[in-house]
Design a protein around this motif. Structure first.
Motif, PDB file in Angstrom:
ATOM      1  N   TYR A 427       0.808  -1.215   0.000  1.00 22.12           N
ATOM      2  CA  TYR A 427       0.000   0.000   0.000  1.00 22.12           C
ATOM      3  C   TYR A 427       0.842   1.266   0.000  1.00 22.12           C
ATOM      4  CZ  TYR A 427      -3.018  -3.700   1.769  1.00 22.12           C
ATOM      5  OH  TYR A 427      -3.683  -4.887   1.943  1.00 22.12           O
ATOM      6  N   PHE A 428       2.048   1.187   0.566  1.00 27.18           N
ATOM      7  CA  PHE A 428       2.936   2.350   0.649  1.00 27.18           C
ATOM      8  C   PHE A 428       4.335   1.939   0.209  1.00 27.18           C
ATOM      9  CE2 PHE A 428      -0.381   3.023   3.842  1.00 27.18           C
ATOM     10  CZ  PHE A 428      -0.845   4.278   3.479  1.00 27.18           C
ATOM     11  N   PRO A 429       4.646   2.103  -1.091  1.00 30.74           N
ATOM     12  CA  PRO A 429       5.986   1.749  -1.583  1.00 30.74           C
ATOM     13  C   PRO A 429       7.066   2.475  -0.773  1.00 30.74           C
ATOM     14  CG  PRO A 429       4.500   2.236  -3.405  1.00 30.74           C
ATOM     15  CD  PRO A 429       3.770   2.625  -2.140  1.00 30.74           C
ATOM     16  N   ARG A 438       3.216  11.369  -1.438  1.00 30.62           N
ATOM     17  CA  ARG A 438       2.360  10.197  -1.659  1.00 30.62           C
ATOM     18  C   ARG A 438       0.896  10.614  -1.789  1.00 30.62           C
ATOM     19  NH1 ARG A 438       5.185   5.604   0.297  1.00 30.62           N
ATOM     20  NH2 ARG A 438       6.818   6.101   1.815  1.00 30.62           N
ATOM     21  N   TYR A 439       0.537  11.699  -1.088  1.00 30.64           N
ATOM     22  CA  TYR A 439      -0.870  12.074  -0.985  1.00 30.64           C
ATOM     23  C   TYR A 439      -1.258  13.206  -1.928  1.00 30.64           C
ATOM     24  CZ  TYR A 439       0.585   9.722   3.266  1.00 30.64           C
ATOM     25  OH  TYR A 439       1.163   8.839   4.135  1.00 30.64           O
ATOM     26  N   THR A 443      -2.363  11.081  -7.528  1.00 36.43           N
ATOM     27  CA  THR A 443      -1.480   9.918  -7.342  1.00 36.43           C
ATOM     28  C   THR A 443      -2.264   8.640  -7.061  1.00 36.43           C
ATOM     29  OG1 THR A 443      -1.254  10.313  -4.964  1.00 36.43           O
ATOM     30  CG2 THR A 443       0.341  11.385  -6.420  1.00 36.43           C
ATOM     31  N   GLY A 444      -3.504   8.777  -6.636  1.00 39.88           N
ATOM     32  CA  GLY A 444      -4.288   7.591  -6.291  1.00 39.88           C
ATOM     33  C   GLY A 444      -4.014   7.086  -4.888  1.00 39.88           C
TER      34      GLY A 444
END
Length: 512
Positions: A427-429, A438-439, A443-444
């Motif tokens: 869920y979080f590369p 990330r947010y 970005t999805g």
């Protein structure tokens, strides 16, 4: 037989003084040995019966249903020690790998517990509040915050319904955005006063204790409506002891966390009961009050029952702990991560500068200003992902239900935790990397129900907006005054359930 013969032979022979003394010694030794072996036998029988009863109960519970995979651990204590004293993400991660990535069973605080994992599990739980599960507080928390139930001289005729406590917050809408807007200006002024009092003129400060003072001052003003917030803020150390006691094993003797938490709760409760009496006196004069305490004083249950003062004090105490601890932790680790990343600080400064340059001198923050702090809030989200202020919460099954092919029996506890998603690379590369982008829109991320520091669904934590306003108001005021650097980048974080910088997070300040 040999023992009895040995004694008989010596008793039958003529006795000298020495012989008589030796017989007494032998007799005493024999009795001591027999008592020892008798006690040992009784102990073994008791332990065997306990283990048999435990196995019998487990088989009865799981005999007709397919329980989740996992282990209930030791009799009585289960896996409480690993849960309380181990790292939460390791406790959950190891069992997800061993048993199932969807669900596993364990035993925590003496209660058989199903741990439901992953975004699908989060969605399931949040969507079934009051349908399949209700909030449940672990026994240490109940002991600390429900003294009114323990001290009641007679049982209440009609006990409060499940979920009734949260209605106290939800019914008047105190924590809804439209209500919080009216309090935003006061939050702004309290933030400024805090920085002027504790930060201004200093080259170095310790963030964590100051963040707790700030958030407890805010909570005191908002929940209690007292104009002298320092009155409760001086009890910060007592609130710290209570917070640790909430996540401890119930061992109520000097030197234990629970003992210190209990003593602290008594002192805080006394102060709050005094505040309640003063509030009632002021309300009797017709003074207008707009705070949660005033609402609790006049609120009635469907039976027409007013809430007793002891109950009000306990519930307000719980609100104050929740309103200061998690928010202070979020602020502290925001400061830590940003202090280690000058590039991120510059982006936050740019966003905040645009806001304060658009305002006249002396103007307070407004709702639209908060909405424009998008990047700042993304940084806060990333800080909470890496160091969650809250690891998880418990619920109780109010009926048998099935999830992922397994049955959770009525009465079992259900644990929701951020540990199943926050650092999951699926869920979080690069999950250990601090990356607020990330947010960014488009970005999805985050995938729904993967980042849920405040819960989610129809029962989302009623304090989410309060926490967001408190954190962002503080960020706005601290960033427009200071740049900072962390004194000890490798400072150890202690306390797994309640993360705490070991040295209080000292930072060097550079005023603009």
């Amino acid at each position: 037989m040999l023992t009895l013969t040995y004694i008989y032979q010596h008793v039958s022979a003529p006795l000298s003084h020495t012989t008589s003394f030796n017989i007494c010694r032998v007799h005493t030794k024999i009795l001591t040995m027999e008592l020892f072996f008798l006690s040992l036998s009784v102990l073994l029988i008791v332990v065997s019966l306990a283990l048999s009863f435990y196995a019998y109960r487990s088989s009865k519970v799981g005999g007709a249903t397919k329980l989740p995979p996992g282990s209930l651990g030791w009799p009585i204590i289960g896996e409480t020690l690993e849960f309380v004293f181990g790292k939460p993400e390791k406790f959950v991660g190891d069992r997800m790998k061993k048993y199932s990535s969807d669900i596993f069973k364990t035993k925590i605080f003496g209660e058989p517990t199903a741990v439901i994992c992953g975004p699908a599990g989060n969605k399931f739980l949040f969507s079934n509040e009051q349908k399949l599960v209700v909030a449940w507080r672990p026994h240490p928390m109940q002991r600390l915050f429900r003294s009114y139930q323990q001290q009641a001289s007679a049982p209440v005729a009609v006990p409060p319904k499940r979920g009734e406590e949260t209605k106290v917050l939800r019914s008047p809408g105190f924590l809804k955005p439209e209500a919080l807007v009216r309090y935003l200006g006061k939050m702004d002024s309290i933030s400024q006063h805090h920085l002027q009092t504790y930060w201004e003129g200093r080259d170095e400060v310790k963030v964590f204790p100051l963040a707790k003072t700030f958030t407890l001052t805010l909570a005191s003003r908002f929940f209690l409506g007292i104009e002298d917030p320092e009155r409760v803020a001086k009890l910060v150390s007592k609130f710290d002891d209570m917070t640790l006691g909430m996540h401890s094993i119930i061992l109520n003797f000097p030197g234990t966390q629970f003992y210190r938490g209990s003593k602290a709760a008594i002192e805080v409760r006394k102060e709050l009961q005094l505040v309640i009496k003063e509030k009632k006196t002021a309300m009797a004069t017709g003074a207008q009050m707009q705070d949660i305490l005033s609402h609790m004083i006049v609120a009635t249950e469907p039976t027409g029952r007013l809430m007793p003062e002891a109950e009000i004090a306990d519930k307000i105490m719980g609100l104050l702990v929740a309103g200061y601890s998690a928010v202070a932790t979020a602020i502290t680790f925001f400061i830590k991560y940003v202090g280690e990343r000058p590039d991120i600080y510059e982006k936050i400064l740019s966003e905040q500068k645009e806001i304060y340059l658009s305002k006249k001198a002396g103007d307070a923050l407004e709702w639209d200003d908060i909405q424009n702090m998008k990047y700042s809030w993304n940084v806060v989200l990333e800080a909470m992902r890496l160091t969650p202020p809250l690891q998880g919460t418990f619920r109780e099954a109010i009926t048998d239900f099935t999830y992922a092919g397994y049955t959770i029996p009525k009465g079992w506890k259900v644990y929701w935790t951020v540990s199943s998603t926050n650092k999951n690379p699926e869920y979080f590369p690069e999950p250990e990397k601090f990356d607020p982008t990330r947010y960014d829109e488009g970005t999805g991320f985050p995938i729904p129900y993967t980042l849920v520091p405040f819960g989610g669904g129809p029962r989302m934590c009623p304090g989410k907006e309060y926490a967001r306003l408190a954190v962002l108001t503080f960020i706005h005021n601290v960033v427009k005054r200071y740049k900072w650097e962390v004194v000890f980048p490798e400072e150890k974080i202690i306390g797994d359930m309640m993360p705490t910088p070991a040295k209080g997070l000292p930072i060097r300040l550079h005023q603009h």
